[in-house]
Design a protein around this motif. Structure first.
Motif, PDB file in Angstrom:
ATOM      1  N   SER B  35      61.058  27.559  57.338  1.00  0.00           N
ATOM      2  CA  SER B  35      59.635  27.554  57.278  1.00  0.00           C
ATOM      3  C   SER B  35      59.426  28.230  55.805  1.00  0.00           C
ATOM      4  CB  SER B  35      58.614  28.399  58.155  1.00  0.00           C
ATOM      5  OG  SER B  35      59.021  29.805  58.005  1.00  0.00           O
ATOM      6  N   LYS B  36      58.226  27.823  54.962  1.00  0.00           N
ATOM      7  CA  LYS B  36      58.224  28.327  53.729  1.00  0.00           C
ATOM      8  C   LYS B  36      57.664  29.471  53.705  1.00  0.00           C
ATOM      9  CE  LYS B  36      56.907  23.413  51.845  1.00  0.00           C
ATOM     10  NZ  LYS B  36      56.678  23.064  53.192  1.00  0.00           N
ATOM     11  N   ALA B  37      56.662  29.987  54.606  1.00  0.00           N
ATOM     12  CA  ALA B  37      56.049  31.227  54.591  1.00  0.00           C
ATOM     13  C   ALA B  37      56.585  32.008  55.712  1.00  0.00           C
ATOM     14  CB  ALA B  37      54.494  31.076  54.744  1.00  0.00           C
ATOM     15  N   LYS B  38      56.223  33.371  56.057  1.00  0.00           N
ATOM     16  CA  LYS B  38      56.785  34.120  57.007  1.00  0.00           C
ATOM     17  C   LYS B  38      55.900  33.830  58.395  1.00  0.00           C
ATOM     18  CE  LYS B  38      58.501  37.635  54.000  1.00  0.00           C
ATOM     19  NZ  LYS B  38      58.649  39.008  53.663  1.00  0.00           N
ATOM     20  N   LEU B  39      56.405  34.427  59.533  1.00  0.00           N
ATOM     21  CA  LEU B  39      55.785  34.274  60.623  1.00  0.00           C
ATOM     22  C   LEU B  39      54.388  34.781  60.877  1.00  0.00           C
ATOM     23  CD1 LEU B  39      56.162  33.313  63.895  1.00  0.00           C
ATOM     24  CD2 LEU B  39      57.175  35.548  64.244  1.00  0.00           C
ATOM     25  N   PHE B  40      53.733  35.621  60.013  1.00  0.00           N
ATOM     26  CA  PHE B  40      52.435  36.416  59.968  1.00  0.00           C
ATOM     27  C   PHE B  40      52.038  36.589  58.862  1.00  0.00           C
ATOM     28  CE2 PHE B  40      54.091  37.627  64.396  1.00  0.00           C
ATOM     29  CZ  PHE B  40      53.571  36.826  65.282  1.00  0.00           C
ATOM     30  N   VAL B  68      48.545  36.884  60.995  1.00  0.00           N
ATOM     31  CA  VAL B  68      47.867  35.780  61.421  1.00  0.00           C
ATOM     32  C   VAL B  68      49.271  34.584  61.588  1.00  0.00           C
ATOM     33  CG1 VAL B  68      46.193  33.678  60.817  1.00  0.00           C
ATOM     34  CG2 VAL B  68      45.858  36.110  60.395  1.00  0.00           C
ATOM     35  N   ILE B  69      49.430  34.250  62.715  1.00  0.00           N
ATOM     36  CA  ILE B  69      50.496  33.148  62.930  1.00  0.00           C
ATOM     37  C   ILE B  69      50.672  31.999  62.145  1.00  0.00           C
ATOM     38  CG2 ILE B  69      49.639  31.804  64.837  1.00  0.00           C
ATOM     39  CD1 ILE B  69      52.527  32.686  66.266  1.00  0.00           C
ATOM     40  N   ASN B  70      51.806  31.686  61.682  1.00  0.00           N
ATOM     41  CA  ASN B  70      52.025  30.531  61.031  1.00  0.00           C
ATOM     42  C   ASN B  70      52.241  29.215  62.020  1.00  0.00           C
ATOM     43  OD1 ASN B  70      53.634  28.334  59.569  1.00  0.00           O
ATOM     44  ND2 ASN B  70      54.691  29.833  58.168  1.00  0.00           N
ATOM     45  N   ALA B  71      51.485  28.111  61.750  1.00  0.00           N
ATOM     46  CA  ALA B  71      51.623  27.138  62.786  1.00  0.00           C
ATOM     47  C   ALA B  71      52.676  26.353  62.900  1.00  0.00           C
ATOM     48  CB  ALA B  71      50.392  26.065  62.761  1.00  0.00           C
ATOM     49  N   GLU B  72      53.393  26.207  61.914  1.00  0.00           N
ATOM     50  CA  GLU B  72      54.666  25.445  61.758  1.00  0.00           C
ATOM     51  C   GLU B  72      55.859  26.281  62.293  1.00  0.00           C
ATOM     52  OE1 GLU B  72      55.167  22.782  60.921  1.00  0.00           O
ATOM     53  OE2 GLU B  72      57.365  22.673  60.537  1.00  0.00           O
ATOM     54  N   ARG B  75      55.438  25.248  65.931  1.00  0.00           N
ATOM     55  CA  ARG B  75      55.932  24.107  66.002  1.00  0.00           C
ATOM     56  C   ARG B  75      57.456  23.970  66.082  1.00  0.00           C
ATOM     57  NH1 ARG B  75      51.105  22.696  63.011  1.00  0.00           N
ATOM     58  NH2 ARG B  75      52.171  22.780  60.885  1.00  0.00           N
TER      59      ARG B  75
END
Lengths: 95, 493
Positions: B35-40, B68-72, B75
């Protein structure tokens, strides 16, 4: 359910809180009072009731996968007692 | 819990001084989510940034910050679950796993405990001997990575960098279905291949994107499970195998001497080839998991899961089966090619409209062999699929022999260019003119009268003559024509 002196020492250790021996008795009493208070909840019959996680029906908020933060190493380490080259510096944690 | 012995495990028992032992292995695989950004948080997951440069106030656990959770990342976990043939849980819960360590600023890791996002699944694992085992997946859950401590910068201090803090990890837990180090290695490779196909983890073990905790116990066949030890953070597939063998030997020795196995966490030392106890973690862990009050339950809907399922790429098992069916490849060759998605795609471009088995041989032996030698990925191959295809065309048309083709491959590898032009410009075209070949054959026969006499008694010498003629022609003579001519001249065969 109640805690004894050994439980109090263990809980304090897990929370990394220094508790002197002469404080144990007092804390034991307080913790048991809290547990007894919470214990009243077990009188409620919740058979077949879904656990409620929010008082208003809402879905978990989500972010898109976009980098929007970072690049603030100065801010991140500003409060640290010791830093070097933007690292936090702590007493050695391995032998 | 008593796990039945799979029939395939019978031959995998380890002999001890007092009889055979069965080794029981389960893996916990930690895979960094792509992912590009972190989990939260919105900080970057990029590897190798300056210290604390990819850190947000959330990752540093400043007071008042909320995850705040990363939707990717969600997925990606679902895609991974689908790729492991696993059940996707429509509702899952994030919990706090509490412990203290300098690289864990929150004082807890956000993880999933009782209700993970992915439940039971299974993976088929092909073994080198041609057999296969089905390995159960217990669960897959999402969790945060911790920061990184550097202990070698100062004699009395540790340095902490939080760039990894909060990066999304998937922990994939297998059932204790593995019965040998070989099976464990093959299983880990297979999971890595699946994740790489899905694009959910880059599988780079050197960078720590994939690492495994290995649970090992031993028992007599048919007995209940023995006490297990967990070997933490093994960071290569080879080391997983070595760690299991070392740990199984250690446990068998203790038990055969009448001792008892202590359940504990151990580390593998690759230099000494042994595992040792992690003494600094003497007390049993008490993580005091509880649901994270900052996060609502994670709910998924069937429609989104169906959309993700429909968009999955062809997975390794399906690709392998198609390669066997459509290209007539052996199961082994198909497995080798399908083990890497880019290699498989490269192969298909080479094989398109050509001899598919010859294409497989060239990709597996010449190309992959050469890439491995130079430590390159197939994406960085100096020889493109189009160039390799052109070399195969030259062989198929009889323009060059297989031997010359290897020289042409070398030239293309080092200098680039169109193989047909290289063959024309450097006079590498195979000689099929029988008169010209015959002249060389006559020359060699005339120069070696003694060998000619021997050849009549020992037809195996024919090979020596073929070699001499090929050498004299600079490898350009058509080998079949040389063979035929020599046979008639020497009166053998």
């Amino acid at each position: 359910m109640s805690v004894d002196a050994e439980n109090v020492r263990r809980i304090a250790h897990l929370a990394r809180i220094a508790v002197a021996d002469d404080e144990i008795e007092h804390l034991k009493g307080e913790l048991n009072a809290i547990l007894a208070f919470v214990e009243q909840l077990s009188e409620v019959d919740v058979a077949g009731v879904e656990p409620m996680t929010s008082v208003t029906p809402m879905a978990m908020k989500k972010r898109e996968d976009i980098v929007t933060d970072g690049g603030i190493a100065d801010d991140i380490v500003r409060n640290a007692p010791a830093t070097q080259d933007h690292y936090f510096v702590v007493p050695k944690v391995v032998e | 819990m008593n796990v039945p012995v799979p029939s395939s495990a019978k031959k995998k028992l380890v002999p001890g001084a007092t009889g055979d032992w069965e080794v029981v292995i389960g893996l916990e695989i930690h895979a960094q989510v792509t992912s590009k950004a972190k989990l939260f948080s919105g900080a970057s997951t990029e590897f190798g940034g300056a210290p604390n440069s990819h850190v947000s106030l959330v990752d540093a656990a400043m007071p008042g910050m909320l995850p705040v959770i990363n939707a990717e990342c969600v997925r990606q976990a679902v895609r991974s679950g689908l790729g492991l043939n696993a059940r996707i849980n429509l509702k899952s819960v994030f919990d706090r796993k509490n412990y203290f360590y300098p690289d864990l600023p929150q004082g807890y890791q956000i993880s999933q405990y009782k209700q993970p996002i992915v439940g039971e699944g299974e993976v088929n694992v092909a073994l080198p001997d041609g057999s296969s085992v089905t390995v159960g997946i217990e669960r897959l859950h999402l969790e945060q990575d911790a920061g990184k401590s550097l202990h070698d910068q100062h004699p009395t201090l540790s340095y902490v960098d939080l760039n990894r803090s909060g990066v999304a990890l998937m922990e994939i837990v297998s059932k204790p279905d593995l019965r040998s180090s070989e099976e464990a290695r093959a299983f880990l490779s297979k999971v890595r291949t699946i994740l790489r196909y899905l694009g959910t983890c880059d599988g780079d073990m050197e960078k720590g994107s994939l690492r495994a905790d290995v649970n090992v116990s031993v028992r007599r066949s048919g007995d209940p499970l023995g006490t297990r030890c967990e070997i933490k953070n093994v960071n290569s597939i080879r080391f997983v195998g070595q760690a299991i063998d070392a740990e199984a030997r250690r446990q068998i020795e203790i038990l055969e001497d009448g001792g008892r196995i202590e359940q504990e966490t151990r580390l593998f030392d690759p230099d000494k080839g042994e595992t040792r106890s992690m003494r600094n973690k003497e007390e049993a862990h008490d993580y005091r998991y509880f649901p994270d009050p900052d996060l609502l339950p994670l709910e998924l809907d069937e429609a989104e899961i169906e959309r993700l399922k429909a968009a999955l790429p062809e997975l390794p098992d399906a690709k392998k089966a198609r390669f066997v069916r459509d290209y007539g490849l052996s199961a082994y060759d198909a497995d080798v090619l399908a083990a890497d998605r880019e290699t498989a795609a490269f192969y298909e471009r080479v094989a398109h409209g050509r001899d598919s088995k010859a294409a497989a041989n060239w990709v597996i032996n010449e190309l992959t062999g050469r890439l491995n030698k130079e430590g390159r990925e197939i994406g960085a191959s100096p020889v493109s699929a189009m160039q390799l295809g052109a070399i195969l065309d030259l062989i198929a048309r009889g323009t060059i022999s297989g031997k010359i083709a290897k020289d042409v491959f070398e030239i293309v590898w080092n200098e680039g260019g169109d193989p047909a032009d290289i063959v024309a410009a450097r006079g590498l075209r195979q000689v099929t003119d029988l008169g010209a070949i015959e002249a060389v054959v006559d020359e060699i026969v005339a120069a070696n009268p003694d060998k000619v006499g021997e050849a009549k008694a020992n037809p195996k010498l024919l090979g020596w003559f073929v070699g001499q003629v090929m050498k004299a022609s600079g490898g350009k003579a058509n080998p079949q024509a040389v063979n035929d001519l020599l046979k008639s001249k020497l009166g053998v065969g």
